[in-house]
Design an enzyme around this catalytic site. Structure first.
Site: not given
Ligand code: BES
Ligand code: ZN
Ligand code: MG
Length: 494
Positions: A258, A263, A270, A340, A342, A344
């Site tokens: 990834k 992000d 976020k 968010d 993204e 996957r």
């Molecule tokens: N990049 C984030 C995950 C992340 C969070 C990495 C904190 C490192 C530190 C990812 O893209 C994300 O935002 N995931 C969401 C998924 C949800 C919307 C299903 C998450 O973890 O909240």
């Molecule tokens: Zn994300």
């Protein structure tokens, strides 16, 4: 910096000497007899029992003084590959901004294999040399200990260790390369910069580099990947590295990373707090590219493809909106319920690409979910996939390489939860429960039945928020060692 193996320190002029001492009240097996007593005494007098806490003891001898750096290495019985590199790194880090240029490190080679002890010590020294302050203007703020020579004290014939030193150097440098890429801010490490940095890195290897832009990705049908890139003006890039280590086509393994260079969450934006950390959301990509560099430098006898899916995730005027439906390279349609989620979306197209290129096994590496930090804390990478025999191979490789990983379950009910009412899949269920598992359950849909697949969620391990004795806070190059060990194991089977 030059490494040299010695069995005795007699006649050597040293600025510093690093000696691990064990909880049992004994120093490492190769400690010169005249130093053993002092090292153990220093550790005992100081009384700091924190793992890897380094203690500097200034020793004057006839013609100057030497820093004796005693590192608490825990219980001898628990000594392993990870501790072996961590004590070496902790010891060298104690020299931060010092003038020491000639140092020696005493190795423990009874509790662990002498070759592994040697490789680990070299990795640890190189690891210690990397610092995150790359953009400080004051040179001394980012000065590395300018080491000329590192003596490694071990029993046996010095030339027996050439291969171990070579391996340690290659792995250590690759891990630092990944850390450097992850550490760069998103304005200086766009997808295009990632492609350029990879070309430069690969130019000193036999890797074949190919970079696909948005046009090429579109031609391949990577609609899921491109849906993430829509909100950003930066060109998305798929960076592909190929290693041919055996005759015949197909790939024994694919590493898919990834590479979200920033992000923001996209339209499902976020919170501002900590958003700046999302520059490291490309750490999976950095790690797979670094692992490929090691495979090439070690000339391993297998075919490997690394695929880094690089794009920003921003909420621009053309950005994908929650509820939009996109078509992935596999042909499966996805309802993007949360922009968010993204990671996957980019991974499924990377995995489909790798399989079409002939990969039998796929390891994907991603800072995929905040949930893995809730589930496993800061020390363990989450592992999911199928079949179990392959997960066991990955966990074994992690164990041998000194990285901590832990499997989470993945059931058909989880796969059910990722089905959409309007499309084949949805990228988020809306529930916060079991977030890491659901991320893997979504990716699972792109993995062909005959492909062996492991998903490594490194959102927990890619970045340390606190200093540790063996590492400054910041990027860690998570999963590089595990991928390398896995490739080495597969190569032995070829
Ligand atoms: N990049 C984030 C995950 C992340 C969070 C990495 C904190 C490192 C530190 C990812 O893209 C994300 O935002 N995931 C969401 C998924 C949800 C919307 C299903 C998450 O973890 O909240
Ligand atoms: Zn994300
Ligand atoms: Mg764009």
């Amino acid at each position: 910096m030059h490494f040299r193996v010695v069995s005795s320190l007699e006649g050597e002029h040293l600025d510093a000497l690093i000696v691990p001492v064990f909880k049992e009240g004994d120093a490492a097996s190769n400690t010169p007899a005249d130093l053993r007593g002092t090292a153990v005494w220093v550790a005992k007098e100081h009384g700091d029992t924190k793992l890897f806490a380094p203690i500097t003891h200034l020793q004057s001898n006839g013609d100057g003084s030497t820093r004796l750096i005693v590192v608490n290495a825990g219980k001898r019985a628990e000594m392993d590959v990870a501790r072996a590199w961590q004590f070496a790194s902790a010891g060298v880090r104690e020299l931060w901004q010092s003038t020491a240029a000639r140092i020696a490190i005493v190795l423990e080679s009874n509790a662990i294999d002498p070759q592994e002890a040697m490789q680990s010590a070299v990795e640890g020294v190189i690891y210690a040399m990397w610092r995150p302050e790359s953009h400080r203007t004051d040179e001394k703020d980012r000065r590395l200990p300018p080491l000329d020579e590192v003596l490694l004290v071990s029993a046996g014939d010095a030339s027996d260790f050439d291969a171990a030193i070579n391996r340690g150097t290659i792995v250590g440098e690759a891990v630092n390369w990944a850390r450097g890429i992850s550490n760069e801010p998103a304005n200086l490490m766009t997808p295009t910069h990632m492609a350029m940095a990879t070309r430069e890195m690969a130019s000193t290897t036999n890797l074949k580099v190919e970079v696909l832009g948005e046009e090429e990705a579109r031609a391949l049908g990577m609609g899921s990947f491109l849906s993430v890139a829509r909100g950003s003006d930066e060109q998305a890039q798929v960076v592909v590295l190929r290693h041919q280590g055996r005759a015949g086509d197909g790939y024994d393994i694919a590493f898919v990373g990834k590479g979200i260079t920033f992000d923001s969450g996209g339209i499902s934006i976020k919170p501002a707090e900590d958003m700046h950390m999302m520059k490291y959301d490309m750490s999976g990509a950095a790690s797979v590219l670094a692992a490929a560099s090691v495979v090439s430098r070690m000339n391993l006898a297998l075919n490997v493809i690394a695929v880094a899916m690089c794009t920003e995730n921003l909420p621009g005027g053309h950005a994908t909106k929650p509820g939009d439906v996109v078509t992935s390279m596999s042909g499966k349609t996805v309802e993007v319920t949360n922009t968010d989620a993204e990671g996957r979306l980019v991974l499924i197209d990377g995995i489909t690409y790798a399989q079409r290129e002939g990969a039998k096994r796929v390891v994907d590496v991603a800072t995929l979910t905040g949930a893995v930090r809730i589930a496993l804390g800061r020390l363990y990478t989450g592992v999911l996939g199928r079949p179990q025999s392959f997960i066991d191979e990955v966990l074994g490789a992690a164990e041998r390489s000194g990285e901590r990983m832990w499997q989470l379950p993945l059931a058909d009910e989880h796969r059910e939860e990722m089905k959409s009412e309007v499309a084949d899949l949805r990228n988020s269920s809306g529930s916060r429960l079991g977030g890491t598992i659901l991320g893997a359950a979504f990716i699972d849909a792109a993995v062909e039945p005959e492909t062996q697949w492991a998903h490594l969620d490194i959102a927990s391990t890619a970045w340390y928020e606190e200093d540790r004795p063996f590492s400054p806070k910041g990027p860690q190059g998570a999963a590089v060692r595990t991928m390398v060990e896995l490739a080495q194991t597969l190569a032995k089977g070829n």
